[in-house]
Design a protein around this motif. Structure first.
Motif, PDB file in Angstrom:
ATOM      1  N   PHE A 185       0.839  -1.200   0.000  1.00 49.28           N
ATOM      2  CA  PHE A 185       0.000   0.000   0.000  1.00 49.28           C
ATOM      3  C   PHE A 185       0.874   1.250   0.000  1.00 49.28           C
ATOM      4  N   TYR A 211       0.222   5.068   1.531  1.00 50.42           N
ATOM      5  CA  TYR A 211      -0.638   5.958   2.282  1.00 50.42           C
ATOM      6  C   TYR A 211      -0.058   7.364   2.211  1.00 50.42           C
ATOM      7  N   GLN A 233      -0.028  11.129   4.156  1.00 48.29           N
ATOM      8  CA  GLN A 233      -0.335  11.822   5.402  1.00 48.29           C
ATOM      9  C   GLN A 233      -0.067  13.311   5.215  1.00 48.29           C
ATOM     10  N   ARG A 266      -2.546  15.308   9.393  1.00 45.95           N
ATOM     11  CA  ARG A 266      -2.133  14.026   9.993  1.00 45.95           C
ATOM     12  C   ARG A 266      -3.077  12.860   9.726  1.00 45.95           C
ATOM     13  N   GLN A 267      -4.093  13.081   8.903  1.00 50.75           N
ATOM     14  CA  GLN A 267      -4.926  11.960   8.458  1.00 50.75           C
ATOM     15  C   GLN A 267      -4.080  10.960   7.700  1.00 50.75           C
ATOM     16  N   MET A 268      -4.397   9.696   7.801  1.00 47.80           N
ATOM     17  CA  MET A 268      -3.736   8.664   6.998  1.00 47.80           C
ATOM     18  C   MET A 268      -4.712   8.260   5.896  1.00 47.80           C
ATOM     19  N   LEU A 323      -5.455   6.303   2.303  1.00 46.16           N
ATOM     20  CA  LEU A 323      -5.009   5.272   1.371  1.00 46.16           C
ATOM     21  C   LEU A 323      -4.943   5.845  -0.034  1.00 46.16           C
ATOM     22  N   ARG A 346      -3.248   0.444  -3.698  1.00 46.03           N
ATOM     23  CA  ARG A 346      -2.804  -0.840  -3.159  1.00 46.03           C
ATOM     24  C   ARG A 346      -2.524  -1.819  -4.298  1.00 46.03           C
ATOM     25  N   PHE A 389       3.791   7.152   2.833  1.00 47.31           N
ATOM     26  CA  PHE A 389       4.290   5.936   3.468  1.00 47.31           C
ATOM     27  C   PHE A 389       3.985   4.723   2.602  1.00 47.31           C
ATOM     28  N   LYS A 406      -1.182  -7.214  10.018  1.00 53.68           N
ATOM     29  CA  LYS A 406      -0.626  -5.954  10.497  1.00 53.68           C
ATOM     30  C   LYS A 406       0.144  -5.282   9.367  1.00 53.68           C
ATOM     31  N   LEU A 407       0.078  -3.974   9.332  1.00 57.85           N
ATOM     32  CA  LEU A 407       0.797  -3.184   8.343  1.00 57.85           C
ATOM     33  C   LEU A 407       2.171  -2.838   8.886  1.00 57.85           C
ATOM     34  N   ILE A 408       3.185  -3.059   8.047  1.00 55.70           N
ATOM     35  CA  ILE A 408       4.537  -2.648   8.389  1.00 55.70           C
ATOM     36  C   ILE A 408       4.878  -1.480   7.481  1.00 55.70           C
ATOM     37  N   PHE A 409       5.254  -0.359   8.088  1.00 55.06           N
ATOM     38  CA  PHE A 409       5.458   0.867   7.338  1.00 55.06           C
ATOM     39  C   PHE A 409       6.931   1.151   7.069  1.00 55.06           C
TER      40      PHE A 409
END
Lengths: 117, 112
Positions: free
Chosen positions: A35, A37, A39, A43-45, A47, A50, A91, A104-107
């Motif tokens: 994905f 993302y 920001q 500070r909203q995340m 999408l 993907r 990100f 889980k998402l890994i950034f």
């Protein structure tokens, strides 16, 4: 362990031009999702786009597209016709599919994109 | 019609205090998460709950205790706050591990 690397802390682009943000990842899994993302300063995340690893075709969402190179474990984001509203931190994120990790998402570390008028 | 909502947006408190952050999602998702974004903007998962059951606990100090009364809510309670806890905390939810995460707007916690 899976890792995501964004090697460009900052990028800048002229309005209406095209910019590419880089992302590489490390995994031994074959079924996963990637994905991007966004920001903004609010500070909203949000999408952006993907990609499913089993799909060879690169994902596209309007002015945003990706270059997914599974063998090279590379997932870059191309923004065409850049607009002032695209200025944000971007990100890259990886998500494994399957039990035990429950997605889980890994950034990555993020890339700050500046758009110049 | 906010999808994932967190309260409060800002939280300023002193060291040693106990505070809570609330999160609610109206998307019908089964899984909820807490992420921490540090001063360098790095995002790291803290906890994940699936249908009220703790799934992921990523070596977070036990001063942090998540609670999920139902699958639409995941609250985060922090005891004995420390300066290093200052960060932005994001709640998120997803339906399944094939779907993207939907994030709340974050809670900026400042510990003085």
């Amino acid at each position: 362990a899976q890792t995501v690397t964004q090697s460009q802390p900052e990028m800048s682009v002229q309005e209406a031009e095209t910019v590419t943000l880089s992302c590489t990842y490390d995994t031994s899994e074959s079924d996963y999702y990637l994905f991007w993302y966004k920001q903004p300063p609010s500070r909203q995340m949000i999408l952006v786009i993907r990609q499913e690893a089993y799909k060879q075709q690169n994902a596209t969402e309007n002015r945003f597209s990706v270059n997914f190179q599974k063998a090279a474990k590379s997932f870059s984001l191309k923004i065409s016709d850049s607009q002032l509203g695209d200025a944000a931190m971007y990100f890259c994120a990886y998500r494994v599919h399957g039990s035990g990790n429950t997605g889980k998402l890994i950034f990555g570390q993020g890339t700050t994109l500046q758009v110049k008028p | 019609d906010t999808a994932v909502s967190q309260t409060p947006k800002y939280l300023v408190t002193q060291m040693g205090n106990d505070k809570s952050i609330k999160c609610e999602q109206n998307l019908g998702h089964d899984t909820m998460y807490w992420y921490k974004q540090d001063s360098k903007k790095f995002l790291k998962i803290m906890f994940s709950y699936n249908n009220k059951e703790l799934i992921i606990n990523e070596t977070v100090p036990n001063r942090f205790s998540p609670k999920s009364p139902d699958k639409a809510h995941l609250n985060l309670h922090i005891n004995s706050l420390e300066l290093g806890d200052s960060a932005v905390y994001f709640c998120a939810s997803s339906q399944a591990d094939r779907s993207p995460l939907h994030f709340g707007n974050g809670t900026r916690l400042t510990v003085t």
